[in-house]
Design a protein around this motif. Structure first.
Motif, PDB file in Angstrom:
ATOM      1  N   GLU A  63      49.968 -23.558  33.286  1.00 24.61           N
ATOM      2  CA  GLU A  63      50.411 -23.691  31.571  1.00 24.61           C
ATOM      3  C   GLU A  63      51.711 -23.930  31.736  1.00 24.61           C
ATOM      4  OE1 GLU A  63      47.030 -20.981  29.401  1.00 24.61           O
ATOM      5  OE2 GLU A  63      48.773 -20.062  30.125  1.00 24.61           O
ATOM      6  N   LEU A  64      52.680 -23.116  32.343  1.00 23.20           N
ATOM      7  CA  LEU A  64      54.007 -23.166  32.422  1.00 23.20           C
ATOM      8  C   LEU A  64      54.339 -24.624  33.183  1.00 23.20           C
ATOM      9  CD1 LEU A  64      56.622 -22.147  31.777  1.00 23.20           C
ATOM     10  CD2 LEU A  64      56.687 -21.166  34.279  1.00 23.20           C
ATOM     11  N   LEU A  65      53.613 -25.038  34.117  1.00 16.04           N
ATOM     12  CA  LEU A  65      53.936 -26.394  34.648  1.00 16.04           C
ATOM     13  C   LEU A  65      53.635 -27.566  33.731  1.00 16.04           C
ATOM     14  CD1 LEU A  65      52.614 -25.780  38.438  1.00 16.04           C
ATOM     15  CD2 LEU A  65      55.082 -26.096  37.587  1.00 16.04           C
ATOM     16  N   LEU A  73      58.388 -35.335  30.349  1.00 20.04           N
ATOM     17  CA  LEU A  73      57.878 -36.637  29.657  1.00 20.04           C
ATOM     18  C   LEU A  73      58.667 -36.780  28.547  1.00 20.04           C
ATOM     19  CD1 LEU A  73      55.986 -38.939  30.533  1.00 20.04           C
ATOM     20  CD2 LEU A  73      54.276 -37.659  29.567  1.00 20.04           C
ATOM     21  N   LEU A  74      58.884 -35.851  27.630  1.00 16.27           N
ATOM     22  CA  LEU A  74      59.602 -36.088  26.356  1.00 16.27           C
ATOM     23  C   LEU A  74      61.112 -36.841  26.582  1.00 16.27           C
ATOM     24  CD1 LEU A  74      58.319 -33.059  24.407  1.00 16.27           C
ATOM     25  CD2 LEU A  74      57.900 -35.514  23.745  1.00 16.27           C
ATOM     26  N   ARG A  75      61.435 -36.165  27.516  1.00 18.00           N
ATOM     27  CA  ARG A  75      62.838 -36.397  28.092  1.00 18.00           C
ATOM     28  C   ARG A  75      63.100 -37.931  28.629  1.00 18.00           C
ATOM     29  NH1 ARG A  75      67.552 -32.968  30.036  1.00 18.00           N
ATOM     30  NH2 ARG A  75      69.212 -34.302  30.136  1.00 18.00           N
ATOM     31  N   VAL A  82      64.672 -31.430  24.991  1.00 27.25           N
ATOM     32  CA  VAL A  82      64.298 -30.308  24.196  1.00 27.25           C
ATOM     33  C   VAL A  82      64.173 -29.151  25.088  1.00 27.25           C
ATOM     34  CG1 VAL A  82      63.299 -31.321  22.290  1.00 27.25           C
ATOM     35  CG2 VAL A  82      61.894 -30.880  24.044  1.00 27.25           C
ATOM     36  N   ASP A  83      64.384 -27.865  24.775  1.00 32.80           N
ATOM     37  CA  ASP A  83      64.020 -26.784  25.727  1.00 32.80           C
ATOM     38  C   ASP A  83      62.681 -26.581  25.477  1.00 32.80           C
ATOM     39  OD1 ASP A  83      64.012 -25.364  23.316  1.00 32.80           O
ATOM     40  OD2 ASP A  83      66.028 -24.146  24.026  1.00 32.80           O
ATOM     41  N   ARG A  84      62.138 -25.506  26.343  1.00 31.88           N
ATOM     42  CA  ARG A  84      60.755 -25.073  26.205  1.00 31.88           C
ATOM     43  C   ARG A  84      60.585 -24.367  24.841  1.00 31.88           C
ATOM     44  NH1 ARG A  84      60.021 -22.865  32.185  1.00 31.88           N
ATOM     45  NH2 ARG A  84      61.884 -21.408  31.461  1.00 31.88           N
TER      46      ARG A  84
END
Length: 115
Positions: A63-65, A73-75, A82-84
């Motif tokens: 889940e973390l990966l 991917l957003l970046r 964005v951060d997690r």
């Protein structure tokens, strides 16, 4: 004896530089608490503001990966850095808005009843 150097906090580095008169309108929009009246519409995620509450959530390594992969991917594909934490807050806002709008037919209820 070696002394530890004290580094400035993020709030010190990214403090507003505009005088209070000019920056008051923009600052109040960023720090305003989201509301959930029928008149104003659905709740919105808090975004980039100081958060006073903390919640610890344990996730699997997969889940973390997946979360990190989505962030990258957003970046890469959308230019969104964005951060997690922000990614998780946005996901929570989406799920809760769907739950408020659709109730029993929401994705949240469907997924939780599948377990």
């Amino acid at each position: 004896m070696a002394r530890r150097v004290s580094l400035p906090a993020a709030d010190d580095l990214f403090r507003p530089t505009a005088p209070p008169d000019e920056g008051a309108a923009g600052a109040s929009e960023q720090t305003a608490e989201p509301t959930a009246d029928a008149a104003t519409g659905p709740k919105k995620p808090s975004g980039r503001v100081r958060h006073d509450e903390k919640m610890t959530v344990y996730v699997t390594s997969d889940e973390l990966l997946d979360l990190e992969h989505a962030r990258l991917l957003l970046r890469r594909s959308h230019g969104l850095a964005v951060d997690r934490g922000r990614l998780v807050r946005e996901a929570i806002a989406l799920v809760l808005a769907d739950f408020e709008a659709n109730g029993d037919a929401s994705a949240l209820v469907r997924r939780l009843t599948e377990e």
